[in-house]
Design a protein around this motif. Sequence first.
Motif, PDB file in Angstrom:
ATOM      1  N   GLY A 243       3.068  -4.322  -3.812  1.00 16.37           N
ATOM      2  CA  GLY A 243       3.666  -3.352  -4.718  1.00 16.37           C
ATOM      3  C   GLY A 243       3.073  -1.962  -4.655  1.00 16.37           C
ATOM      4  N   ASN A 244       2.325  -1.624  -3.597  1.00 12.67           N
ATOM      5  CA  ASN A 244       1.728  -0.287  -3.495  1.00 12.67           C
ATOM      6  C   ASN A 244       2.121   0.336  -2.162  1.00 12.67           C
ATOM      7  OD1 ASN A 244      -0.492   1.782  -2.860  1.00 12.67           O
ATOM      8  ND2 ASN A 244      -0.923   1.272  -4.992  1.00 12.67           N
ATOM      9  N   ALA A 245       3.025   1.294  -2.211  1.00 13.19           N
ATOM     10  CA  ALA A 245       3.544   1.916  -0.989  1.00 13.19           C
ATOM     11  C   ALA A 245       2.458   2.666  -0.227  1.00 13.19           C
ATOM     12  CB  ALA A 245       4.693   2.860  -1.345  1.00 13.19           C
ATOM     13  N   GLY A 246       1.519   3.296  -0.953  1.00 12.20           N
ATOM     14  CA  GLY A 246       0.451   4.030  -0.284  1.00 12.20           C
ATOM     15  C   GLY A 246      -0.436   3.117   0.552  1.00 12.20           C
ATOM     16  N   ALA A 247      -0.815   1.976  -0.020  1.00 12.95           N
ATOM     17  CA  ALA A 247      -1.635   1.022   0.714  1.00 12.95           C
ATOM     18  C   ALA A 247      -0.865   0.461   1.914  1.00 12.95           C
ATOM     19  CB  ALA A 247      -2.075  -0.111  -0.214  1.00 12.95           C
ATOM     20  N   GLN A 248       0.426   0.186   1.725  1.00 13.67           N
ATOM     21  CA  GLN A 248       1.241  -0.331   2.825  1.00 13.67           C
ATOM     22  C   GLN A 248       1.301   0.674   3.978  1.00 13.67           C
ATOM     23  OE1 GLN A 248       4.942  -1.097   0.867  1.00 13.67           O
ATOM     24  NE2 GLN A 248       4.271  -3.036  -0.049  1.00 13.67           N
ATOM     25  N   ARG A 249       1.516   1.929   3.653  1.00 15.77           N
ATOM     26  CA  ARG A 249       1.591   2.961   4.688  1.00 15.77           C
ATOM     27  C   ARG A 249       0.266   3.085   5.437  1.00 15.77           C
ATOM     28  NH1 ARG A 249       3.660   6.212   1.680  1.00 15.77           N
ATOM     29  NH2 ARG A 249       1.807   7.275   0.897  1.00 15.77           N
ATOM     30  N   GLU A 250      -0.846   3.038   4.696  1.00 18.80           N
ATOM     31  CA  GLU A 250      -2.166   3.127   5.320  1.00 18.80           C
ATOM     32  C   GLU A 250      -2.389   1.974   6.293  1.00 18.80           C
ATOM     33  OE1 GLU A 250      -6.144   4.585   5.867  1.00 18.80           O
ATOM     34  OE2 GLU A 250      -4.495   5.488   4.743  1.00 18.80           O
ATOM     35  N   VAL A 251      -1.996   0.781   5.896  1.00 18.04           N
ATOM     36  CA  VAL A 251      -2.189  -0.400   6.745  1.00 18.04           C
ATOM     37  C   VAL A 251      -1.340  -0.313   8.000  1.00 18.04           C
ATOM     38  CG1 VAL A 251      -1.824  -2.886   6.870  1.00 18.04           C
ATOM     39  CG2 VAL A 251      -2.921  -1.896   4.858  1.00 18.04           C
ATOM     40  N   VAL A 252      -0.077   0.110   7.850  1.00 16.01           N
ATOM     41  CA  VAL A 252       0.815   0.204   9.014  1.00 16.01           C
ATOM     42  C   VAL A 252       0.312   1.257   9.992  1.00 16.01           C
ATOM     43  CG1 VAL A 252       3.150   0.841   9.736  1.00 16.01           C
ATOM     44  CG2 VAL A 252       2.823  -0.667   7.783  1.00 16.01           C
ATOM     45  N   GLU A 253      -0.182   2.371   9.476  1.00 17.42           N
ATOM     46  CA  GLU A 253      -0.716   3.420  10.353  1.00 17.42           C
ATOM     47  C   GLU A 253      -1.928   2.957  11.146  1.00 17.42           C
ATOM     48  OE1 GLU A 253      -1.444   6.674   7.751  1.00 17.42           O
ATOM     49  OE2 GLU A 253       0.683   7.267   7.600  1.00 17.42           O
ATOM     50  N   ARG A 254      -2.631   1.957  10.657  1.00 19.72           N
ATOM     51  CA  ARG A 254      -3.780   1.395  11.360  1.00 19.72           C
ATOM     52  C   ARG A 254      -3.377   0.189  12.230  1.00 19.72           C
ATOM     53  NH1 ARG A 254      -8.978   2.634   9.024  1.00 19.72           N
ATOM     54  NH2 ARG A 254      -8.782   4.096   7.289  1.00 19.72           N
TER      55      ARG A 254
END
Length: 799
Positions: A243-254
Amino acid sequence: MEQRNNENLEARWKIACGTESEKTDGVDPARFHIMLVIKKGRLLQLFVDGCRGHPSAQLVIEQDAVPRINYIFLGADRSCSKFLDGEIAEFLAYSSALASRQIDGVGKYLNRKFGLPWAWVSPKGPSILEGWLATHPLVGRATGLSSDQTQVSSALSGPISVAVLRVSRQRLEQEMRQLVTGLSSPDLFMHSLQSLASAALDQRQKLLILANAPFDALFAYLESADLVIRADALRVIGNLCVGNAGAQREVVERDGLFIFLQCCEPTWKVQLMALHAEKLERLAQVRAQHAALQEELSGQDARQITKAFQLRLQLGKVEDALSAAQKEAEAIRERIEKGADERNSVGLQRESVKAIAALCDQNEEYQMEFMNLQGVSVLSRVLETPSMPLKAAICKAVGALVSSHKVAVSLIENGLVNDIMLLMLLDDPPLQCEAASVILRVVQHPDLRAGIVNMDSIRAMLLSESEDNHVACTRIVCILALHDAQMRNSVARTDGVIEALSTLAQSGNQQLKRNSVSALAYLALDEIASEKMWTSNFIEVIVLLLGDDDSEVVTHTIMALVNGCRNKQAVSKVFSLNLLQRLCEVGYKREICLQHLICGAFYNFASGNGTHTALLESNALRYAVRMLTEGTLHARFIAAGFLRKLAKSPENSERVLAAKTLGALVKMASNSRILLAVPNSMGISTHGKSLYLHWQAGRCIAALVKSPRNHMAILKEGGIISLIQLCQSGVQKLCREGACALAYMAHVRCEDELLLTMAEGGAVAALTGLTRSSDEETATEAEVALSSLLNFDSTWAND
């Protein structure tokens, strides 16, 4: 705490978490006690009356159970099959760990309040908590309990009261900062990983963790050779992504998705086998070296003492190396046989799959990235594992993925959805429930329903003993029956499904009852399903459900009756059980939204042969008449249709008129502005069609014309105008009914007042137009009526 009825019972208190449990002994259950439970990391401790700071029982929680602790049972075992036969006077829960002096303060507070013994290590200095408790009432609701740091104190003797000490934001920020900093410490990182995994489940704490940028350290641990460490890091990342878009984006970028899929691959045995082969090769080399030295030593000249001594030294070192190599090879062989690495690998795979689910849920961009990385093939391979918890985790991941239609199609073509459907046949309720949730999401796509539903799996879940399975499966059946006639027929033809739904409709679980009744309401549209429903005991179930307090249950119960009462056997049972009276009572007492459904049931009853007399003698006639003036617009429309069906014969039309229906019908027919959307048999409006209330009223008046005794009443109430309006409607069937009614009245009762009223209402022009109708019957009846009018006054022909 007091336990009553102690005879023949073991005197003990017990704590349990996951599959682990511990109990005390030597405790007197006949008197009250102060119970203290403390959880620190994976250590769970129980103190009875303080125990001078020494636990009466303690246990170490299983690693896999730590993130799943989200509730506390007090006075019951974990299966809720055994309960405390005693009294609980007070229950206190705290969202953070208390210091020793604070614990002592709570104990002393309970000691003073209830006069119970309490022994603890005396705190140094005054107790701040004790002073706080003295000035604040202990009444509230426990919220925000942390699964990592939870403490409970209780004393038993009256109503339950709860006190919660909220942690200040500043202190919480400090704790989260310390945990993230602890990830870099060799001594603290394991504790930090476990604590962060629990804290990330709370939305407020999750935001504080993300503010401290933990991903560098977490992704570094994903490269660890220790599978447990990698699994813990994955658990933290997965919980942060929920439920946290910021954390999801950070993970995908890594490249998190790629890393997660790598962790999913079941490679532990391959790696261990390769390592075992390497150790065996090393062992063979050392053995060869050992043999060569022995041979050289045996051929050595005894007079060369120095050389022999050197060879013996080398031989000793080689023997040590040989022993070490043998131990290493044996240790790896034991690891393979015992499967410890397999269990760790399964834990890693499970956390990887959960992280994928958290990342891809409701995010089509990440779902397509998952597809591009061949994630479907990876999940298919992982699904072959014998581990049920891992299979359940895969179901959750697939459930997150199939929200996308494109991904759902790909998973069906790959066969993964079918494999998950087959999991519903296994005798594992939690796994069956997770598999059913996947199918439930797939059937939300209308074009995918027919190809994936396995009726054997549906039946197996409905006949299982798991209530969760029943809830999920009945929801699937409800969706299938609502939208697809072919699927309704497939469900109806599956043995045992209709009968199981009838049984589940009587469940004490309200959601299960709703799902079951809804499914039966839509399935009743199928002839086979309807036949099975009425040959079983469903009519008796309907009688019970009509008295339910849940409006949704009552609504769908009546819908099932409406949709299924075309069946002759159903109608006969309805009359034998006096269900008409029951329906009228429900219509008077319950919500107005039920009025059109009840009228619809009466309308369908009237469609059968031999039912009219019973309907005329029942309260159904009075209810329909009342609905003409007091009901909703749809109820009025259907009630008028029901009365029209009842008035098929002259005798019945007289009885309908005698029920004082004519005034309300004429009033309805005079208002041509009321336009309604057409509700189909499932209560859904069909766009593009309309219901004209005044025409329906006119048709009912036309039906009353069948008895000549009704003609003068129709004339005096103004019903002639309604019949003329039917002739002017432009709808062939309505024009025919209007023309037939006017022709019959003009032919049977050629009275001046009647014919004059027809002519003044525009009957001549309307009937003249109908003489040119393409419908032969309409044209003939119009000519008959027009002839009667012209015979009375030929001057009207000029009009």
